[in-house]
Design an enzyme around this catalytic site. Sequence first.
Site, PDB file in Angstrom:
ATOM      1  N   ARG A  29       0.818  -1.223   0.000  1.00 39.06           N
ATOM      2  CA  ARG A  29       0.000   0.000   0.000  1.00 39.06           C
ATOM      3  C   ARG A  29       0.849   1.270   0.000  1.00 39.06           C
ATOM      4  O   ARG A  29       0.504   2.256   0.658  1.00 39.06           O
ATOM      5  CB  ARG A  29      -0.933   0.044   1.222  1.00 39.06           C
ATOM      6  CG  ARG A  29      -2.108  -0.911   1.164  1.00 39.06           C
ATOM      7  CD  ARG A  29      -3.274  -0.352   0.365  1.00 39.06           C
ATOM      8  NE  ARG A  29      -4.340  -1.336   0.269  1.00 39.06           N
ATOM      9  CZ  ARG A  29      -5.442  -1.302   0.996  1.00 39.06           C
ATOM     10  NH1 ARG A  29      -5.650  -0.332   1.849  1.00 39.06           N
ATOM     11  NH2 ARG A  29      -6.343  -2.246   0.851  1.00 39.06           N
ATOM     12  N   ARG A  33      -3.793   6.801   0.645  1.00 36.67           N
ATOM     13  CA  ARG A  33      -4.294   8.040   1.254  1.00 36.67           C
ATOM     14  C   ARG A  33      -3.327   8.783   2.158  1.00 36.67           C
ATOM     15  O   ARG A  33      -3.557   9.930   2.494  1.00 36.67           O
ATOM     16  CB  ARG A  33      -5.589   7.740   2.027  1.00 36.67           C
ATOM     17  CG  ARG A  33      -6.776   7.507   1.105  1.00 36.67           C
ATOM     18  CD  ARG A  33      -7.926   6.856   1.830  1.00 36.67           C
ATOM     19  NE  ARG A  33      -7.514   5.510   2.276  1.00 36.67           N
ATOM     20  CZ  ARG A  33      -8.316   4.646   2.855  1.00 36.67           C
ATOM     21  NH1 ARG A  33      -9.560   4.968   3.103  1.00 36.67           N
ATOM     22  NH2 ARG A  33      -7.859   3.457   3.213  1.00 36.67           N
ATOM     23  N   ARG A  42      -7.158  11.072  -6.397  1.00 36.97           N
ATOM     24  CA  ARG A  42      -8.325  10.292  -5.970  1.00 36.97           C
ATOM     25  C   ARG A  42      -9.593  11.150  -6.062  1.00 36.97           C
ATOM     26  O   ARG A  42     -10.630  10.675  -6.530  1.00 36.97           O
ATOM     27  CB  ARG A  42      -8.092   9.819  -4.534  1.00 36.97           C
ATOM     28  CG  ARG A  42      -9.252   9.184  -3.829  1.00 36.97           C
ATOM     29  CD  ARG A  42      -9.415   7.742  -4.253  1.00 36.97           C
ATOM     30  NE  ARG A  42     -10.416   7.067  -3.429  1.00 36.97           N
ATOM     31  CZ  ARG A  42     -11.721   7.228  -3.578  1.00 36.97           C
ATOM     32  NH1 ARG A  42     -12.198   8.032  -4.506  1.00 36.97           N
ATOM     33  NH2 ARG A  42     -12.548   6.559  -2.793  1.00 36.97           N
ATOM     34  N   ASP A  79      -6.846  -3.081  -7.393  1.00 40.78           N
ATOM     35  CA  ASP A  79      -7.365  -3.679  -6.160  1.00 40.78           C
ATOM     36  C   ASP A  79      -7.649  -5.155  -6.404  1.00 40.78           C
ATOM     37  O   ASP A  79      -7.861  -5.567  -7.545  1.00 40.78           O
ATOM     38  CB  ASP A  79      -8.645  -2.980  -5.696  1.00 40.78           C
ATOM     39  CG  ASP A  79      -8.928  -3.296  -4.234  1.00 40.78           C
ATOM     40  OD1 ASP A  79      -8.333  -2.647  -3.353  1.00 40.78           O
ATOM     41  OD2 ASP A  79      -9.707  -4.233  -3.967  1.00 40.78           O
ATOM     42  N   TYR A 156     -14.797 -11.646   0.562  1.00 42.09           N
ATOM     43  CA  TYR A 156     -15.543 -10.425   0.201  1.00 42.09           C
ATOM     44  C   TYR A 156     -16.737 -10.755  -0.694  1.00 42.09           C
ATOM     45  O   TYR A 156     -17.804 -10.160  -0.567  1.00 42.09           O
ATOM     46  CB  TYR A 156     -14.612  -9.423  -0.495  1.00 42.09           C
ATOM     47  CG  TYR A 156     -13.564  -8.854   0.442  1.00 42.09           C
ATOM     48  CD1 TYR A 156     -13.862  -7.781   1.280  1.00 42.09           C
ATOM     49  CD2 TYR A 156     -12.300  -9.422   0.532  1.00 42.09           C
ATOM     50  CE1 TYR A 156     -12.914  -7.283   2.165  1.00 42.09           C
ATOM     51  CE2 TYR A 156     -11.348  -8.933   1.406  1.00 42.09           C
ATOM     52  CZ  TYR A 156     -11.661  -7.864   2.228  1.00 42.09           C
ATOM     53  OH  TYR A 156     -10.730  -7.379   3.105  1.00 42.09           O
TER      54      TYR A 156
END
Length: 350
Positions: A29, A33, A42, A79, A156
Amino acid sequence: MSDRKAPRKKLLKALAGEKANGIPVWLMRQAGRYLPEYRKVRAEAGSFLDLCYTPDFAEEVTLQPIRRFGFDAAILFSDILVVPDALGQKVAFKEGEGPVLEPVTDLAALAKLSSPDVVRGKLAPVYETVTRLSGSLPSETTLIGFAGAPWTVATYMVGGRGSPDQAAAKAWAYRAPDEFQMLIDLLVEATVEHLSAQVEAGAEVLQVFDTWAGSLPELSFERFALLPMKAIRKKLKERFPDVPVIAFPRGAGGMAERYFRETGVTGLSLDTGVSPAWARDNLQKAGCLQGNLDPLLLVAGGAEMRRQALHILETLGQGPFIFNLGHGIVPQTPPEHVAELVRLVQEWRS
Ligand code: CP3
């Protein structure tokens, strides 16, 4: 072997088991952010998936941490949930909520998903990003492609969102293991196609993230984490014998050694809970290790971060080794701490 064929990039050398001059470093990562320049792109992109599917944006955010910190590897910005999205299960990323999907919990829902061969067409913009990156990265930087492992992606898909205990996926896997296996088999095929297309577009190394592997009991770990990874590795090896594969079976604990040996992956990414000395004595002979600084030490920074980073380097740094975190960078990480960590690894000599 001719000189031309010998890997010259630091990260490829480590994965080939050669002693490189210095320890390569990149961080899971590393785009995200915690970087103000990421938040800007973003916001411009609108939704998270638009960011992933627009090569101009995805290329830019992949390059941002390379420019800032000079990592030895860039990981494609994408992702793990683009695979279920491509298979026709609608995925949305909601602000403050994370991913939300329409749950697939039975054979009827499974039957509505597309076959694995749609992945290459549906995810063409992702491969376009890889192609561009292989032209725009500095010559010493290795390009890493990636995918989620079948079990983690399934958690998920079945749960419809992230969960602390993966209860929904476990419910299906334990109630009807042979049914659940059909979802895993679909994901093995789709993952192989997705990773193959990334290699064909220019990815030099592949990493497979099994974030929730550690929640499975031994017999289920074997069936739904170890064997699928072994199958993926085998198929990729047939197609691309020279492309290294790193696996991240987070939380595998006492199963890590068997997993590393039996899947045949080139490198094993260690989570924070693994003792570096145990890993050196029990895992490093089977291949290259990667890891495993606690991402929260990177938030704290300072003397404690330096002390624990040096402990890892001193224990595992005789190689083959790649410095990384034990899990991904968190949003509250000060970028200056990342710069300091990278400097520390680059200046360290075994
Ligand atoms: O820099 C990189 O590492 C490359 C990009 C990358 C992302 N996700 C970008 C991302 C990679 C390799 C991933 C992998 C991923 N995605 C995993 C496995 C690794 C891990 O961290 O355990 C998992 C489980 C996911 C699923 C996922 N994606 C979740 C649960 C979330 C929400 C949580 C969160 O951090 O917001 C995402 C969103 C996501 N993927 C973000 C990023 C940068 C944040 C989204 C945003 O910018 O709004």
